[in-house]
Every structure is written in structure tokens, then in C-alpha cells.
Scaffold this active site. Sequence first.
Site, PDB file in Angstrom:
ATOM      1  N   GLY A 241       3.568   2.162   5.452  1.00 50.43           N
ATOM      2  CA  GLY A 241       2.280   2.718   5.102  1.00 50.43           C
ATOM      3  C   GLY A 241       1.494   1.514   5.379  1.00 50.43           C
ATOM      4  O   GLY A 241       1.321   1.107   6.507  1.00 50.43           O
ATOM      5  N   CYS A 242       1.252   0.828   4.319  1.00 52.08           N
ATOM      6  CA  CYS A 242       1.049  -0.577   4.470  1.00 52.08           C
ATOM      7  C   CYS A 242       2.321  -1.187   3.974  1.00 52.08           C
ATOM      8  O   CYS A 242       2.332  -2.268   3.467  1.00 52.08           O
ATOM      9  CB  CYS A 242      -0.078  -1.046   3.618  1.00 52.08           C
ATOM     10  SG  CYS A 242      -1.618  -0.552   4.216  1.00 52.08           S
ATOM     11  N   GLY A 243       3.394  -0.472   4.001  1.00 46.97           N
ATOM     12  CA  GLY A 243       4.607  -1.028   3.460  1.00 46.97           C
ATOM     13  C   GLY A 243       5.735  -0.156   3.894  1.00 46.97           C
ATOM     14  O   GLY A 243       5.638   0.522   4.888  1.00 46.97           O
TER      15      GLY A 243
ATOM     16  N   CYS B 202       0.872  -1.118   0.000  1.00 51.59           N
ATOM     17  CA  CYS B 202       0.000   0.000   0.000  1.00 51.59           C
ATOM     18  C   CYS B 202       0.920   1.181   0.000  1.00 51.59           C
ATOM     19  O   CYS B 202       0.567   2.238   0.474  1.00 51.59           O
ATOM     20  CB  CYS B 202      -0.811   0.039   1.240  1.00 51.59           C
ATOM     21  SG  CYS B 202      -2.054  -1.152   1.234  1.00 51.59           S
TER      22      CYS B 202
ATOM     23  N   ARG C  36      -1.328   2.866  -1.809  1.00 50.51           N
ATOM     24  CA  ARG C  36      -2.098   4.059  -1.415  1.00 50.51           C
ATOM     25  C   ARG C  36      -1.250   5.313  -1.490  1.00 50.51           C
ATOM     26  O   ARG C  36      -1.752   6.392  -1.744  1.00 50.51           O
ATOM     27  CB  ARG C  36      -2.748   3.864  -0.047  1.00 50.51           C
ATOM     28  CG  ARG C  36      -1.842   3.911   1.107  1.00 50.51           C
ATOM     29  CD  ARG C  36      -2.526   3.420   2.385  1.00 50.51           C
ATOM     30  NE  ARG C  36      -1.476   3.080   3.313  1.00 50.51           N
ATOM     31  CZ  ARG C  36      -0.807   3.985   4.020  1.00 50.51           C
ATOM     32  NH1 ARG C  36      -1.125   5.252   3.958  1.00 50.51           N
ATOM     33  NH2 ARG C  36       0.178   3.614   4.801  1.00 50.51           N
TER      34      ARG C  36
END
Lengths: 270, 270
Positions: B108-110, A109, B179
Site C-alpha cells: 500500500g504504502c506497505g 500506510c 491508510r
Amino acid sequence: MHDDTPIGEMIPFTITRYRNNELSEEASRVAAEIPLTFHVNGRELATLMCTPSHLKAFACGFLVTSGFIKSADDITSFSLDETKWRADIKVRDLVDPELLGQRVYTSGCGKGVMYTSMMELSSRHPIQSDVQIQGSDIIAVIHWLQHCSDLHRITGGVHSASASIKGQIPDFFIDDIGRHNAVDKVLGTLLLEKTDCSRVMLACTGRISSEIVHKARRLDIPVLASRGAPTHQSILLAKEMGITLVGFVRPTNFAVFTHAQRILENGDKK
Amino acid sequence: MHDDTPIGEMIPFTITRYRNNELSEEASRVAAEIPLTFHVNGRELATLMCTPSHLKAFACGFLVTSGFIKSADDITSFSLDETKWRADIKVRDLVDPELLGQRVYTSGCGKGVMYTSMMELSSRHPIQSDVQIQGSDIIAVIHWLQHCSDLHRITGGVHSASASIKGQIPDFFIDDIGRHNAVDKVLGTLLLEKTDCSRVMLACTGRISSEIVHKARRLDIPVLASRGAPTHQSILLAKEMGITLVGFVRPTNFAVFTHAQRILENGDKK
């Protein structure tokens, strides 16, 4: 912004709630996000924003999945300064970052960073594991993973990951604000515990992009399952690498994108 | 894995469906993930895994939010080779990556990468915008954003982002498997269209970590709203930077974490 007090996984905040067209004050808790800096053999390697938990496992998972070291045994010492969020790590046989080739900023993400040379990984032979897992067990594991985290329930701001042996309910799970971090922490735990990964299913709650498949490949994990969606690149990679990729796990069904031979229907013998 | 045919945002795959304890074949579509390499003034800057759409806006947003250039006007040419996913970009006044200081790999998600010097951004004065937005408009915009994307509905594998002027329903939205990428694409669009950002609400579907707040700050965007959760670091940053941070937007309510003075209750005058 600097504070010498170590923080937990959740931080209390007073927020303003908008409800029924009115504003009012309310107590809330949100997920902590800290900048953890890895100093490896005296060299500053990276600063990663993460949840402050399982940081030794995180270091181990990050260093192995990024290709800096081969195994947990290469780590000879680990110390953490929680006032500065600095991890000092000594390792044997550190691969020079320059030798890992062009950095690829992947998306998750977000824009993950993969130091590892993808060519090196893709030239390995496909995973040959003959593990087989009942479909109903996959559903049970992902259902468990979705409901086991208080941090997720309270803050709504983290992903969870875990590792199941042959579809059994795991005995641990790990949360992180970053889904790649959560996976690195789980893989680091498997490495530190010297788990035989040939029968492991890596379970996670977020979407699966190519770097998650790369990380699984580095530990020779044969099955990857998530509640989330895969990208097309993750499917191509999993197919080539011999990894069973399962997505969209729901209470009654899921999608198998690659190597479905490892999934058993009800009644099939393991 | 290399293929000379340009691909769309969705890729058809035949999958194996596990349902009611049985396996069967089924057609499906998944989100495309491509490795886009930015070559800036002849120098390879980064490769980012992303959805193959809005790539000029992506380049512009990435270069500005990362601190390499100041505005869209600094881009003098952009060309894309879709067979190699290579973007060649010429810019004026490229900031040397070495001058941007230590790279921070954010989560983030990463693990996102932020080239920008956080010190430089945090030393700016707080955003002073006197924009005010009706709470009911925020709910309407996020509801619209959640339901406008066919790519999200079909693949389940992307995040959406958009920009609203003073709470109006936006006239565009952008999806991406990452994202941060979706946000960079939206910000790049605002930059290319020379939108006055002083009344903009950046709307997104994913969680808000510190780098999303940093990106909004770079364009002086006063309001940030998401269906997702913020991290504690994003709240501290937004508070300091003068950004109104709204999370957990649901059909009847949402949480305002900072600078609630910009949110209007029903009946308040704009």
C-alpha cells in the site's frame, strides 16, 4: 488480468478528466503494481505487491529485514520469471518461518508483515555509531530525494528511498508503490554492495512507523530521516535502539525526535 | 515499552528542532501507534499496528474485508482490553484462515495482508449501481476530508477516510496511521450501521492500490475517490469489478480512471 508481456514501471491509460465542470478524455500514465512471489528453497514464502524494479535487491532486503537470513552472502542463487512475477531464490541457513514467532501485521500506510521477532531485535545493544551529520546536509539529501524521481513526478503514486553516507548526496534512489518495499530495496542494495552501514543515513519520503525503525536496526543504521512524520512507537523504539530519528524535513528546518547528538549545527566541526 | 495506561490518539514529545542552522528544544505531538491483537473465537488471528480509535469498527471492517466473516451480524461479542491492546471477539461462521488460500502480502504504502481469496471476489458479477455523482460534489467531499482532521493537522502522520452518500458531505471521518486501517474502520462503521452501500462513495486521502479496490468490492461500493494516485492494478480491478475509480482530486479537477458514466458534469441531471 494475466499478461505474459513484462511491464515497465509506468503504464499508459486513457482517463476521463473532470475540469471546469466538464469531462474529456486524456492520456495518462500510472505506477505499475505487480504481485511478486518469493519461492525460497522451493517453498512459497510470500507474495508482495510492488513496483517491478530492483527485484533482487528487494528479495535480499526483504529476507534480511524479515529475519529469514543474516546477510546477502546467504543468497546462493536468484532467478526471476517476469512472465509469472516469480522469484526463485536459494539461500543458506534459512530460518524456519515458524521459529520467527507470531507474525505481526504492522501498519505503514497499510498492514505490513514483520516475520522478525521484535524481542530478538530489542535485546540487542543500542547502536553506538559516532557518525555526525550537518543539519544542512540532511535538508539537501531529502530535497534531492523528493525531486529525483521521474516515476513520482509523472505518476504521483510512489515513495522514494535512498541511503546517504554521512549526509552526502547519494548516488542512487529507489521508488516503489510501497514505502516499506522502497526501504527493503535500498537496504537490499546496501547488503549486496556490502556497504559499511555505520555512517549511513537512511532517507525516505514517507511516514516512519515502527517497522521502518526495526528494518534500520537490523542493518545497524544509525540515522533515519524522512520528509514524513514518525509515530510515537517509532520514537520509543529509535530511542531504545540508539537510532537518530529525523522527521518533517523542510527547506529550512526539521524535527529530531531521538539522539540529536548526531546532528551538527552550522559551524560545528564534523 | 509496555505501559498500563491507555493512550490517546496523540502523544506529547519533547523534540529537538533544527532551524536556521541551530538546534533548540520544542514541544511536539505525534500520532499514537499501538499493536492491536485480534483474538477471534479464542484464536489469535493477527496483530495490527494502528491508531487507538474506532477499534470495534476496525475489527468488523478487518474481519469482513479479509473474508473471515460475511457481515456485522456475525459478530456476537466484542471486548477490548486497553491495557494489553487485546480485542476478544466472538463470531458466528468464522471462515477457517486455511480455507482463505495463500495469503497475499500486498503493498500500500506497505505490505498489507489480504486473507481473502481474490479469485472468489473476481468471480462475482460487476457492481451494477446506477448512482451518479456531480463532479463538483466529489471535489467538495475530498476537500472537506483533507481539512477535517485535527490529528492530521497536528501530527502529519495519519490518513483519513470517510463515506459519502451520493456526494453529500459525510457526517463522520476516521483517521489512522495506516491508510488500509482507516478504510477498514470506515467500512466497519458502514457494516455496523447497516448502511445501504449502493450509493456510497468511499473517500480517502492516500494512494489507491489493488487491496483498497478489493475492500470496496466486498461491500459493493460503486465509487472510490482519493486525493492520491491509483496503481495500474487497481485500475484493472476497478474496471473489471464495475467500480468508478477517481484519483488526484484537486480544487478544480480530478481524473476518472474507470466507469466515468457515474460522474456528472455541471448541469447534468441526477
